[in-house]
Write a protein that holds these residues in place. Structure first.
Motif, PDB file in Angstrom:
ATOM      1  N   THR A  21       0.956   0.155   0.598  1.00 29.76           N
ATOM      2  CA  THR A  21      -0.320  -0.465   0.960  1.00 29.76           C
ATOM      3  C   THR A  21      -0.862  -1.390  -0.121  1.00 29.76           C
ATOM      4  O   THR A  21      -1.908  -2.013   0.075  1.00 29.76           O
ATOM      5  CB  THR A  21      -1.372   0.610   1.289  1.00 29.76           C
ATOM      6  OG1 THR A  21      -1.454   1.548   0.211  1.00 29.76           O
ATOM      7  CG2 THR A  21      -1.006   1.339   2.575  1.00 29.76           C
ATOM      8  N   SER A  22      -0.166  -1.519  -1.236  1.00 30.47           N
ATOM      9  CA  SER A  22      -0.560  -2.535  -2.222  1.00 30.47           C
ATOM     10  C   SER A  22      -0.415  -3.940  -1.647  1.00 30.47           C
ATOM     11  O   SER A  22      -0.993  -4.899  -2.173  1.00 30.47           O
ATOM     12  CB  SER A  22       0.279  -2.401  -3.499  1.00 30.47           C
ATOM     13  OG  SER A  22       1.635  -2.716  -3.255  1.00 30.47           O
ATOM     14  N   LEU A  23       0.326  -4.061  -0.532  1.00 33.68           N
ATOM     15  CA  LEU A  23       0.474  -5.357   0.134  1.00 33.68           C
ATOM     16  C   LEU A  23      -0.805  -5.779   0.847  1.00 33.68           C
ATOM     17  O   LEU A  23      -1.018  -6.967   1.093  1.00 33.68           O
ATOM     18  CB  LEU A  23       1.607  -5.288   1.172  1.00 33.68           C
ATOM     19  CG  LEU A  23       2.998  -4.917   0.676  1.00 33.68           C
ATOM     20  CD1 LEU A  23       3.941  -4.725   1.860  1.00 33.68           C
ATOM     21  CD2 LEU A  23       3.539  -5.985  -0.269  1.00 33.68           C
ATOM     22  N   TRP A  24      -1.666  -4.815   1.173  1.00 31.75           N
ATOM     23  CA  TRP A  24      -2.789  -5.067   2.079  1.00 31.75           C
ATOM     24  C   TRP A  24      -3.760  -6.104   1.512  1.00 31.75           C
ATOM     25  O   TRP A  24      -4.072  -7.094   2.155  1.00 31.75           O
ATOM     26  CB  TRP A  24      -3.534  -3.765   2.355  1.00 31.75           C
ATOM     27  CG  TRP A  24      -4.186  -3.719   3.700  1.00 31.75           C
ATOM     28  CD1 TRP A  24      -4.997  -4.647   4.254  1.00 31.75           C
ATOM     29  CD2 TRP A  24      -4.049  -2.678   4.671  1.00 31.75           C
ATOM     30  NE1 TRP A  24      -5.400  -4.263   5.505  1.00 31.75           N
ATOM     31  CE2 TRP A  24      -4.820  -3.047   5.787  1.00 31.75           C
ATOM     32  CE3 TRP A  24      -3.368  -1.462   4.702  1.00 31.75           C
ATOM     33  CZ2 TRP A  24      -4.926  -2.247   6.915  1.00 31.75           C
ATOM     34  CZ3 TRP A  24      -3.477  -0.675   5.830  1.00 31.75           C
ATOM     35  CH2 TRP A  24      -4.236  -1.065   6.925  1.00 31.75           C
ATOM     36  N   TRP A 138      -5.259  13.075   0.842  1.00 35.05           N
ATOM     37  CA  TRP A 138      -4.406  12.486  -0.195  1.00 35.05           C
ATOM     38  C   TRP A 138      -3.791  11.180   0.296  1.00 35.05           C
ATOM     39  O   TRP A 138      -3.701  10.204  -0.452  1.00 35.05           O
ATOM     40  CB  TRP A 138      -3.311  13.474  -0.584  1.00 35.05           C
ATOM     41  CG  TRP A 138      -3.751  14.498  -1.571  1.00 35.05           C
ATOM     42  CD1 TRP A 138      -4.223  15.758  -1.311  1.00 35.05           C
ATOM     43  CD2 TRP A 138      -3.814  14.338  -2.995  1.00 35.05           C
ATOM     44  NE1 TRP A 138      -4.557  16.393  -2.478  1.00 35.05           N
ATOM     45  CE2 TRP A 138      -4.312  15.559  -3.532  1.00 35.05           C
ATOM     46  CE3 TRP A 138      -3.486  13.303  -3.864  1.00 35.05           C
ATOM     47  CZ2 TRP A 138      -4.494  15.746  -4.902  1.00 35.05           C
ATOM     48  CZ3 TRP A 138      -3.664  13.494  -5.229  1.00 35.05           C
ATOM     49  CH2 TRP A 138      -4.166  14.704  -5.731  1.00 35.05           C
ATOM     50  N   LEU A 139      -3.376  11.149   1.560  1.00 31.15           N
ATOM     51  CA  LEU A 139      -2.747   9.945   2.093  1.00 31.15           C
ATOM     52  C   LEU A 139      -3.724   8.777   2.123  1.00 31.15           C
ATOM     53  O   LEU A 139      -3.411   7.672   1.654  1.00 31.15           O
ATOM     54  CB  LEU A 139      -2.219  10.207   3.509  1.00 31.15           C
ATOM     55  CG  LEU A 139      -1.383   9.068   4.112  1.00 31.15           C
ATOM     56  CD1 LEU A 139      -0.005   9.043   3.478  1.00 31.15           C
ATOM     57  CD2 LEU A 139      -1.259   9.216   5.609  1.00 31.15           C
ATOM     58  N   VAL A 140      -4.924   9.004   2.646  1.00 32.63           N
ATOM     59  CA  VAL A 140      -5.913   7.929   2.704  1.00 32.63           C
ATOM     60  C   VAL A 140      -6.404   7.589   1.300  1.00 32.63           C
ATOM     61  O   VAL A 140      -6.746   6.439   1.005  1.00 32.63           O
ATOM     62  CB  VAL A 140      -7.086   8.305   3.634  1.00 32.63           C
ATOM     63  CG1 VAL A 140      -8.117   7.198   3.681  1.00 32.63           C
ATOM     64  CG2 VAL A 140      -6.560   8.583   5.047  1.00 32.63           C
ATOM     65  N   GLY A 141      -6.424   8.594   0.426  1.00 27.71           N
ATOM     66  CA  GLY A 141      -6.745   8.316  -0.964  1.00 27.71           C
ATOM     67  C   GLY A 141      -5.762   7.329  -1.576  1.00 27.71           C
ATOM     68  O   GLY A 141      -6.148   6.414  -2.323  1.00 27.71           O
ATOM     69  N   MET A 142      -4.500   7.474  -1.240  1.00 25.42           N
ATOM     70  CA  MET A 142      -3.497   6.539  -1.753  1.00 25.42           C
ATOM     71  C   MET A 142      -3.596   5.179  -1.065  1.00 25.42           C
ATOM     72  O   MET A 142      -3.327   4.146  -1.672  1.00 25.42           O
ATOM     73  CB  MET A 142      -2.086   7.107  -1.570  1.00 25.42           C
ATOM     74  CG  MET A 142      -1.789   8.287  -2.465  1.00 25.42           C
ATOM     75  SD  MET A 142      -2.056   7.968  -4.238  1.00 25.42           S
ATOM     76  CE  MET A 142      -3.631   8.816  -4.507  1.00 25.42           C
ATOM     77  N   LEU A 143      -3.985   5.163   0.230  1.00 23.95           N
ATOM     78  CA  LEU A 143      -4.268   3.891   0.891  1.00 23.95           C
ATOM     79  C   LEU A 143      -5.391   3.168   0.160  1.00 23.95           C
ATOM     80  O   LEU A 143      -5.321   1.956  -0.092  1.00 23.95           O
ATOM     81  CB  LEU A 143      -4.663   4.122   2.352  1.00 23.95           C
ATOM     82  CG  LEU A 143      -5.309   2.934   3.082  1.00 23.95           C
ATOM     83  CD1 LEU A 143      -4.311   1.809   3.271  1.00 23.95           C
ATOM     84  CD2 LEU A 143      -5.890   3.360   4.423  1.00 23.95           C
ATOM     85  N   GLY A 146      -4.124   2.030  -3.116  1.00 22.88           N
ATOM     86  CA  GLY A 146      -3.239   0.894  -2.879  1.00 22.88           C
ATOM     87  C   GLY A 146      -4.016  -0.377  -2.579  1.00 22.88           C
ATOM     88  O   GLY A 146      -3.620  -1.472  -2.995  1.00 22.88           O
ATOM     89  N   THR A 147      -5.138  -0.239  -1.871  1.00 23.01           N
ATOM     90  CA  THR A 147      -6.000  -1.385  -1.611  1.00 23.01           C
ATOM     91  C   THR A 147      -6.588  -1.932  -2.907  1.00 23.01           C
ATOM     92  O   THR A 147      -6.727  -3.148  -3.080  1.00 23.01           O
ATOM     93  CB  THR A 147      -7.141  -0.965  -0.660  1.00 23.01           C
ATOM     94  OG1 THR A 147      -6.572  -0.512   0.577  1.00 23.01           O
ATOM     95  CG2 THR A 147      -8.077  -2.135  -0.374  1.00 23.01           C
TER      96      THR A 147
END
Length: 391
Positions: A21-24, A138-143, A146-147
């Motif tokens: 998600t660093s691409l976002w 944790w998943l949304v935390g990484m999203l 990543g943002t």
């Protein structure tokens, strides 16, 4: 190594999610130098952000229409989407000077992200179904992290070409693809036996409890991405008031957005004792309150407003994993992937007018533009109240 990955699947998934998600918001992270070099405006930033969102919506609708989210291995789709997204993001570096083509490439980036975020949610549920709320936190935390990551990468590469952070995001996405490829699919969700028509992905919306949860998620989404898009602009305003250099913008924007990951993780821990719905309601109330009062206190010292933005960054996304967990728990088991894809598509669809309005009106309204976001938390809280009645 394979056994190690399968022994600790959640860390593998969340790290891959962070990298993918660093691409976002990769372009948003380099916006200051990028816009100066190419003579672009805040409205152009809004268009590029809208293109990513539109691509993501199209991708989630494609998943829902075709049933791909429930017909094929989530790990394979995640890995392929990450690889293609990395290549498209790298292609943007070469085509950035041609604005229409740049918009197309950002759209394609969003299309690839539809194979990363929703499929990541499905993988979390497939590997760790018992504590879905905490795991999805944790998943949304990484999203969220990543943002924010492109802002950090830009801050760390100030004085260097803006292309470097963009290339770094592509490298991270490739690493994330490799991690998920090695992990594979989890054992706790069945695959669909065949093609899944669109109506199956929409079945959950006919269920009162799921529909109420989805309404809360939609209100949350109206606010979330527009706030993230506005964060560098709001930070820049306060730095101007402090007569500090705009080289600090990426660092502070990273901090404000990244703090949301702590909100997600903390909310996930609370969800184990207080429940996902309680966490979502508290987070929505906090972010909605800040949304209302921020323009009213905009004349207070800039340092205080930066602190308020940090608090807003924590609250604005803390409810997101809890909505996903509630939706997954109330969707038909055999169509969880398609149901989440439909909910994501509608929710992200609402980010389009929110981003378009706030970016387009920033120059004329300034900080007062955040009042456009207020209806989101109001809708979310009203829908959560309906959710309790439907339980």
């Amino acid at each position: 190594m394979m056994n190690l990955f399968r022994r600790y699947p959640l860390p593998v998934i969340v790290i891959a999610q962070l990298f993918g998600t660093s691409l976002w918001f990769s372009v948003n992270g380099v916006w200051l130098s990028f816009s100066r070099e190419l003579a672009l405006t805040e409205s152009d930033l809004g268009l590029m952000t809208l293109s990513v969102q539109a691509g993501f919506i199209s991708g989630t609708l494609l998943l829902a229409v075709t049933g791909l989210a429930d017909r094929f291995g989530a790990s394979v789709m995640f890995a392929v989407a990450s690889v293609v997204g990395a290549l498209v993001n790298a292609g943007f570096i070469l085509a950035a000077g041609v604005f229409p083509l740049a918009l197309v490439l950002r759209f394609l980036t969003g299309l690839c992200l539809a194979g990363i975020y929703p499929l990541g949610m499905k993988m979390v549920i497939a590997w760790t179904p018992r504590y879905a709320g905490a795991a999805l936190a944790w998943l949304v935390g990484m999203l969220t992290l990543g943002t924010a990551l492109p802002h950090l990468m830009r801050g760390a590469t100030l004085g260097m070409p803006w292309q470097w952070p963009l290339a770094g995001a592509s490298v991270l996405a490739l690493i994330g693809a490799g991690l998920i490829w090695r992990l594979g699919d989890g054992p706790h969700l069945p695959k669909s036996a065949g093609p899944v028509p669109l109506r199956k992905g929409l079945v959950a919306l006919g269920m009162p409890r799921f529909r109420a949860v989805a309404g809360g998620y939609m209100g949350h989404m109206w606010e979330l991405y527009a706030f993230w898009m506005l964060t560098p602009l709001l930070v820049g305003r306060e730095l101007d008031r402090l007569a500090l250099p705009d080289s600090l913008v990426p660092w502070l924007a990273f901090a404000i957005i990244a703090l949301g990951s702590l909100g997600c993780i903390g909310g996930g821990r609370l969800s184990r004792t207080r429940g996902s719905e309680w966490v979502a309601r508290v987070a929505l109330t906090a972010s909605g309150t800040l949304c209302v009062i921020y323009p009213l206190i905009s004349g207070l010292p800039a340092g205080f407003l930066l602190l308020a933005l940090c608090c807003w960054g924590v609250a604005v996304v803390a409810d997101s994993p809890q909505f996903s967990a509630l939706a997954a728990a109330n969707a038909p088991r055999e169509f969880v992937g398609s149901s989440l894809s439909v909910m994501n598509a509608i929710g992200f669809g609402l980010t389009l007018p929110a981003i378009w309005l706030t970016s387009g009106l920033w120059q004329s309204l300034g900080v007062w533009v955040v009042w456009i976001l207020v209806p989101g938390p109001i809708l979310g809280l009203w829908s959560l109240a309906a959710s309790r009645r439907a339980a």
